[in-house]
Design a protein around this motif. Structure first.
Motif, PDB file in Angstrom:
ATOM      1  N   ARG A 292       0.830  -1.206   0.000  1.00 55.29           N
ATOM      2  CA  ARG A 292       0.000   0.000   0.000  1.00 55.29           C
ATOM      3  C   ARG A 292       0.863   1.254   0.000  1.00 55.29           C
ATOM      4  O   ARG A 292       0.569   2.214  -0.702  1.00 55.29           O
ATOM      5  N   ARG A 293       1.952   1.254   0.788  1.00 56.59           N
ATOM      6  CA  ARG A 293       2.837   2.421   0.830  1.00 56.59           C
ATOM      7  C   ARG A 293       3.529   2.629  -0.511  1.00 56.59           C
ATOM      8  O   ARG A 293       3.665   3.760  -0.976  1.00 56.59           O
ATOM      9  N   GLU A 296       1.193   4.302  -2.791  1.00 58.68           N
ATOM     10  CA  GLU A 296       1.067   5.730  -2.474  1.00 58.68           C
ATOM     11  C   GLU A 296       2.252   6.519  -3.022  1.00 58.68           C
ATOM     12  O   GLU A 296       2.081   7.610  -3.578  1.00 58.68           O
ATOM     13  N   GLN A 299       1.897   6.827  -6.766  1.00 54.58           N
ATOM     14  CA  GLN A 299       0.877   7.808  -7.129  1.00 54.58           C
ATOM     15  C   GLN A 299       1.417   9.231  -7.018  1.00 54.58           C
ATOM     16  O   GLN A 299       1.167  10.076  -7.889  1.00 54.58           O
ATOM     17  N   ARG A 300       2.188   9.511  -5.953  1.00 48.80           N
ATOM     18  CA  ARG A 300       2.771  10.844  -5.789  1.00 48.80           C
ATOM     19  C   ARG A 300       3.824  11.103  -6.857  1.00 48.80           C
ATOM     20  O   ARG A 300       3.961  12.214  -7.369  1.00 48.80           O
ATOM     21  N   LEU A 314       3.664  12.163   2.678  1.00 48.07           N
ATOM     22  CA  LEU A 314       3.354  10.885   3.325  1.00 48.07           C
ATOM     23  C   LEU A 314       3.905  10.795   4.749  1.00 48.07           C
ATOM     24  O   LEU A 314       3.672   9.798   5.441  1.00 48.07           O
TER      25      LEU A 314
END
Length: 347
Positions: A292-293, A296, A299-300, A314
């Motif tokens: 999941r990290r 993220e 995505q960034r 984050l």
């Protein structure tokens, strides 16, 4: 091109010349089941240069007689066409011409993106001529397959910058970001047609709707779905499956919206097994799995953030961001920030 099948030509009822190829173990009396891989924007000659496509063609041809063709206005087919007549009826004329010229009375169909609607329409209207169908990436109402924001952004490039559209489609849209595959895939898009014809194709596609044909389809059908969450929702394919008399939906692992790329052996086995026996083999997951990290961070990254900005967003240290990026590159099989962003932007 070395070891590429001969390009033959068929003539449609309205006078358009269609380029096509036939290869595999069954020429002449068609000893092997026939699979017609129906086109979207295509260039069957240039597609043989793409390593992944050549592997797919050769893999299918081990057990099937494969037919490829370029729809009107694309590839080896006539470019001088009526741009106001690119609806499903025109595409049906292309398919009928190829089948007739090749002497094929009955075939299995692989409807791929744009040609999903055409496959459905042909199966409904000519049930005796269709064995089984595999449908991937398109929808009975084609506009539903074209709604995702990323797809609309890519389509906007058709008129603005044709070369940029080809490069973007090769990386983000169809998922080929390796140097060799990406270059040849972009070239296949670039030479498939002209911007004017592509614009007309997509404009006509947005109006294609064959939902009324669904209830008349008798062919056993395998509906395949492999998309990221940003792209065509699986609900569209669930509705399609439910509207067909004898259909099964398989949600393939992975996020690259194409067949025969993320797990070529599994995809080939699934399609070939269904076409030859009607059975659906076990589907395994071998695609990259991000935590999941890591998702993220990716995505960034795709949003254009620097490592420091990702860390602040984050709440993690820059060196932790760098560690996540190293893991992401390794799992995705890419070597650069740009390639990772291209992966994140794929449909």
């Amino acid at each position: 091109m070395e070891n590429m099948p001969e390009v033959r030509f068929a003539r449609t009822a309205d006078g358009v010349r269609i380029g096509y190829q036939v290869f595999g173990p069954g020429p002449g009396r068609w000893r092997a089941p026939v699979l017609v891989w129906m086109p979207s924007l295509s260039n069957i000659v240039a597609q043989w240069r793409i390593p992944a496509m050549r592997t797919a063609y050769e893999g299918l041809a081990r057990d099937l007689t494969v037919v490829l063709y370029d729809g009107r206005g694309t590839g080896a087919s006539d470019r001088d066409i009526d741009l106001t007549d690119l609806g499903v009826e025109a595409h049906l004329l292309d398919l009928i011409a190829v089948l007739g010229d090749a002497g094929i009375e009955r075939a299995n169909l692989l409807g791929y993106y744009h040609s999903v609607a055409t496959a459905i329409a042909f199966a409904a209207r000519e049930p005796a001529r269709v064995g089984r169908m595999v449908l991937f990436g398109g929808a009975p109402r084609m506009r539903e397959a074209m709604l995702p924001a990323q797809t609309q952004a890519l389509l906007s490039l058709v008129d603005q910058d044709w070369s940029l559209f080809a490069d973007a489609a090769a990386t983000a849209w169809l998922g080929w970001d390796g140097a060799a595959s990406g270059r040849w895939t972009a070239e296949a898009f670039r030479t498939a047609t002209t911007p004017a014809i592509a614009h007309a194709w997509f404009e006509a596609a947005s109006r294609i709707d064959v939902t009324e044909d669904l209830s008349r389809v008798r062919a056993q059908t395998l509906v395949l779905h492999r998309q990221s969450s940003q792209q065509i929702p699986v609900e569209i394919f669930r509705r399609l499956t439910g509207a067909l008399r004898d259909a099964r939906l398989v949600e393939l692992p992975g996020t690259t919206p194409t067949l025969f790329l993320e797990d070529v052996a599994a995809d080939l086995g699934l399609v070939t097994g269904f076409v030859t026996t009607g059975r659906v083999g076990r589907v395994s997951s071998s695609g990259p799995v991000l935590t999941r990290r890591e998702q993220e961070v990716l995505q960034r990254l795709a949003a254009g953030d620097s490592n420091a900005e990702i860390g602040r967003s984050l709440g993690i240290a820059v060196h932790t961001v760098e560690r996540h990026l190293a893991n992401i590159y390794r799992k995705l099989g890419v070597a650069s920030r740009t390639a990772a962003v291209a992966h994140a932007l794929r449909p």
